[in-house]
Design a protein around this motif. Sequence first.
Motif, PDB file in Angstrom:
ATOM      1  N   HIS A 231       0.826  -1.199   0.000  1.00 20.33           N
ATOM      2  CA  HIS A 231       0.000   0.000   0.000  1.00 20.33           C
ATOM      3  C   HIS A 231       0.872   1.266   0.000  1.00 20.33           C
ATOM      4  CE1 HIS A 231      -3.558   2.330   0.804  1.00 20.33           C
ATOM      5  NE2 HIS A 231      -2.890   2.960   1.754  1.00 20.33           N
TER       6      HIS A 231
ATOM      7  N   ALA B 207      -0.215  -2.088  -5.583  1.00 21.37           N
ATOM      8  CA  ALA B 207      -1.383  -2.885  -5.977  1.00 21.37           C
ATOM      9  C   ALA B 207      -2.356  -2.043  -6.802  1.00 21.37           C
ATOM     10  CB  ALA B 207      -2.086  -3.443  -4.750  1.00 21.37           C
ATOM     11  N   ARG B 208      -2.910  -2.660  -7.853  1.00 15.89           N
ATOM     12  CA  ARG B 208      -3.854  -1.928  -8.726  1.00 15.89           C
ATOM     13  C   ARG B 208      -5.227  -1.791  -8.068  1.00 15.89           C
ATOM     14  NH1 ARG B 208      -1.416  -5.541 -12.000  1.00 15.89           N
ATOM     15  NH2 ARG B 208      -3.243  -6.899 -11.911  1.00 15.89           N
ATOM     16  N   ASN B 209      -5.605  -2.819  -7.300  1.00 14.90           N
ATOM     17  CA  ASN B 209      -6.931  -2.797  -6.654  1.00 14.90           C
ATOM     18  C   ASN B 209      -6.923  -3.823  -5.515  1.00 14.90           C
ATOM     19  OD1 ASN B 209      -7.234  -5.377  -7.885  1.00 14.90           O
ATOM     20  ND2 ASN B 209      -7.852  -4.335  -9.765  1.00 14.90           N
ATOM     21  N   ALA B 210      -8.068  -3.974  -4.865  1.00 16.10           N
ATOM     22  CA  ALA B 210      -8.139  -4.852  -3.702  1.00 16.10           C
ATOM     23  C   ALA B 210      -7.833  -6.310  -4.069  1.00 16.10           C
ATOM     24  CB  ALA B 210      -9.515  -4.756  -3.060  1.00 16.10           C
ATOM     25  N   ALA B 211      -8.288  -6.735  -5.233  1.00 12.88           N
ATOM     26  CA  ALA B 211      -8.041  -8.123  -5.650  1.00 12.88           C
ATOM     27  C   ALA B 211      -6.549  -8.349  -5.870  1.00 12.88           C
ATOM     28  CB  ALA B 211      -8.823  -8.434  -6.923  1.00 12.88           C
ATOM     29  N   ASP B 212      -5.905  -7.358  -6.470  1.00 18.87           N
ATOM     30  CA  ASP B 212      -4.457  -7.452  -6.715  1.00 18.87           C
ATOM     31  C   ASP B 212      -3.696  -7.504  -5.385  1.00 18.87           C
ATOM     32  OD1 ASP B 212      -2.034  -7.496  -8.068  1.00 18.87           O
ATOM     33  OD2 ASP B 212      -1.923  -5.308  -8.216  1.00 18.87           O
TER      34      ASP B 212
END
Length: 327
Positions: A125, A130-135
Amino acid sequence: MSPLPSQPLLSVKNLKKHYATKFSLFGRATRVVKAVDGISFDILKGETLSLVGESGCGKSTVGKTIIGLLQPTSGEIELGGARIDNLSPDAFRAQRKRIQIVFQDPFSSLDPRMRVRDILAEPIHNFGLARNAADLKSRVDDLLDVVRLPKDAASRFPHEFSGGQRQRIGIARALAAEPDLIVCDEAVSALDVSVKAQVVNLLQDLKDRFGLALLFISHDLAIVDHITDRVAVMYLGKIVEVAPRGPLFENPLHPYTQALLSAVPTPTPGRKTSRTVLRGDLPSPANPPPGCNFHTRCPLAFDRCSRETPVLRSTGPDQMAACHLID
Ligand SMILES: Nc1ncnc2c1ncn2[C@@H]1O[C@H](COP(=O)(O)OP(=O)(O)O)[C@@H](O)[C@H]1O
Ligand SMILES: [Mg+2]
């Protein structure tokens, strides 16, 4: 092994870190601990350099200065050819990602109130990886996999793990930032012998897999034999010998390196086995002996050693030592 590229990843030039520990009434330093007193070395991309020496010789100070936890007293630190020791906090942050550290004690270096998932997510973070929460989630899963911890480790707290497992969490956290260099400061020193070997093997695998460079700090010369490309031996704030692993273990040139090696319990066949026993204790870095600072403990010292400081000079391919006997 493929040849290493010649441009150093990290270059440390005449680094000094002096701690002022006592002051006069008027604020002048009256006692200065010369923890690191003019050392230079390079680390190549993908290379492991071990920094060894007795407790108190300045190894951790070098590590902390490189990762920017301490400001050098003088000297320069370059990463990929650019100075990083004189950057503003903002400019340093971007570089900070590239150098991570694993400490000796994973108990005090992992926040006990945070789940492993959050410990690993923090650097991802912070550095915007990370591109998004899944990533983010898949990165955390991958990191656990890479350090060979089960997926369900993510939802647990540090105290639920053994020492070796906690150290794997510390390694995963360092890897999360996708660094070029990891400083391992006595990272396996507190572990049991068998666990120590497993964590060293893990570091070796990660280094090969990700092309990582390691600065492997240890007071124990035996453990570095399994992981290192080159070794730098420190004594009282100075480097006294630098050599590739083979020459260092088979033909140590400096009497201090010889003494450290003769204390290693199981010498490999063919290695010099003559015992060098060190007299006395490590002198105080606040008051180092004149001349060669090792002369007070050196079994081979002669009169020149107490008068003249030996410089680190080339003695063979890639090998350097600072000793008047080698002139
Ligand atoms: N913050 C500090 N203030 C004063 N002296 C320090 C500080 N940190 C370390 N030292 C001293 O600097 C020397 C080198 O310490 P350190 O870098 O921790 O060595 P090592 O990691 O090799 O054991 C020691 O004499 C230590 O007592
Ligand atoms: Mg230390």
